[in-house]
Motif scaffolding. Structure first.
Motif, short mmCIF file in Angstrom:
data_model
loop_
_atom_site.label_atom_id
_atom_site.label_comp_id
_atom_site.label_asym_id
_atom_site.label_seq_id
_atom_site.Cartn_x
_atom_site.Cartn_y
_atom_site.Cartn_z
N CYS A 256 10.51 -1.32 9.48
CA CYS A 256 9.18 -0.80 9.15
C CYS A 256 8.32 -0.79 10.41
CB CYS A 256 8.51 -1.69 8.09
SG CYS A 256 9.30 -1.61 6.48
N GLU A 257 7.42 0.19 10.49
CA GLU A 257 6.45 0.29 11.59
C GLU A 257 5.08 0.34 10.93
OE1 GLU A 257 8.23 3.20 14.78
OE2 GLU A 257 8.89 3.79 12.77
N LEU A 258 4.36 -0.78 10.97
CA LEU A 258 3.16 -0.91 10.15
C LEU A 258 1.88 -1.12 10.95
CD1 LEU A 258 4.77 -3.27 7.51
CD2 LEU A 258 4.59 -0.77 7.42
N ASP A 259 1.96 -1.06 12.27
CA ASP A 259 0.81 -1.41 13.10
C ASP A 259 0.02 -0.22 13.65
OD1 ASP A 259 1.37 -4.12 12.80
OD2 ASP A 259 2.76 -4.10 14.50
N GLY A 260 0.46 1.00 13.39
CA GLY A 260 -0.22 2.17 13.93
C GLY A 260 -1.59 2.39 13.33
N THR A 261 -2.35 3.28 13.94
CA THR A 261 -3.72 3.55 13.48
C THR A 261 -3.76 4.45 12.25
OG1 THR A 261 -3.92 5.42 15.00
CG2 THR A 261 -4.68 3.27 15.79
N ARG A 262 -2.63 5.12 11.94
CA ARG A 262 -2.61 6.03 10.79
C ARG A 262 -1.71 5.50 9.67
NH1 ARG A 262 -1.83 11.80 13.68
NH2 ARG A 262 -0.35 10.60 14.90
N GLN A 263 -1.68 4.22 9.46
CA GLN A 263 -0.85 3.63 8.41
C GLN A 263 -1.61 3.52 7.09
OE1 GLN A 263 2.52 2.98 8.52
NE2 GLN A 263 2.29 4.19 10.38
N TYR A 264 -2.12 4.67 6.63
CA TYR A 264 -2.89 4.73 5.38
C TYR A 264 -2.33 5.83 4.50
CZ TYR A 264 -5.86 1.67 8.01
OH TYR A 264 -6.31 0.62 8.75
N HIS A 265 -2.10 5.52 3.26
CA HIS A 265 -1.44 6.43 2.32
C HIS A 265 -2.44 7.37 1.64
CE1 HIS A 265 1.71 3.48 3.03
NE2 HIS A 265 2.55 4.43 2.66
N ASP A 266 -2.90 8.34 2.40
CA ASP A 266 -3.81 9.37 1.89
C ASP A 266 -3.01 10.50 1.25
OD1 ASP A 266 -6.14 8.10 2.90
OD2 ASP A 266 -5.73 8.92 4.90
N ARG A 267 -3.69 11.41 0.60
CA ARG A 267 -3.04 12.57 -0.01
C ARG A 267 -2.24 13.34 1.05
NH1 ARG A 267 -2.60 16.00 -4.16
NH2 ARG A 267 -2.80 18.24 -3.83
#
Length: 147
Positions: free
Chosen positions: A71-82
């Motif tokens: 898993c790669e969970l530290d990025g700035t875009r790790q948000y589950h948007d539409r």
């Protein structure tokens, strides 16, 4: 900037990858796509208002490519948007080929920093609402663009 064109039974999705935030997941998806791994696979799990999921070679949700990636969970875009493309897994660091596309933020926010977000649908977003269980990923084509 790398992108993918995913042709489905319901139309074509254009996906932009998060190369900086999830380089391992992005490269894995690209490598599998270039080998034709996803071509002809079904969306095996569709939960309206939540996600559409594909990438299982046996169509059950239990299959994969024969290996796992971290898993790669530290990025700035790790948000589950539409429209976000994220790695499915059965526990941390067990992703492989399965992915899901989010329907909306309200029902997927709890997945943040638990599943690797590695891209987003930037064209054809409304088509994800039309995808049903059993619909086919006809072909995935990788588009390499110069920055």
């Amino acid at each position: 900037m790398r992108k993918a064109e995913m042709v489905t039974d319901k139309g074509t999705l254009l996906i932009e990858f998060y190369d900086d935030d999830a380089p391992i997941a992005v490269q894995n998806f690209i490598d599998l796509s270039k080998k034709g791994f996803y071509d002809g696979l079904k969306f095996h799990r569709v939960i309206p208002g939540f996600v559409v999921q594909g990438g299982c070679p046996d169509g059950t949700g239990a299959g994969g490519p024969g290996y796992t990636i971290p898993c790669e969970l530290d990025g700035t875009r790790q948000y589950h948007d539409r429209g976000v493309l994220s790695m499915a897994h059965r526990g941390r660091n067990t992703g492989g080929s399965q992915f899901f596309i989010c329907h909306n933020r309200q029902n997927t926010a709890h997945l943040d920093r638990n599943h690797t977000c590695f891209g987003k649908v930037i064209e054809g977003l409304d088509l994800i609402d039309d995808i049903r269980q059993g619909d086919v990923i006809q072909k995935v084509t990788i588009i390499e663009e110069n920055a």
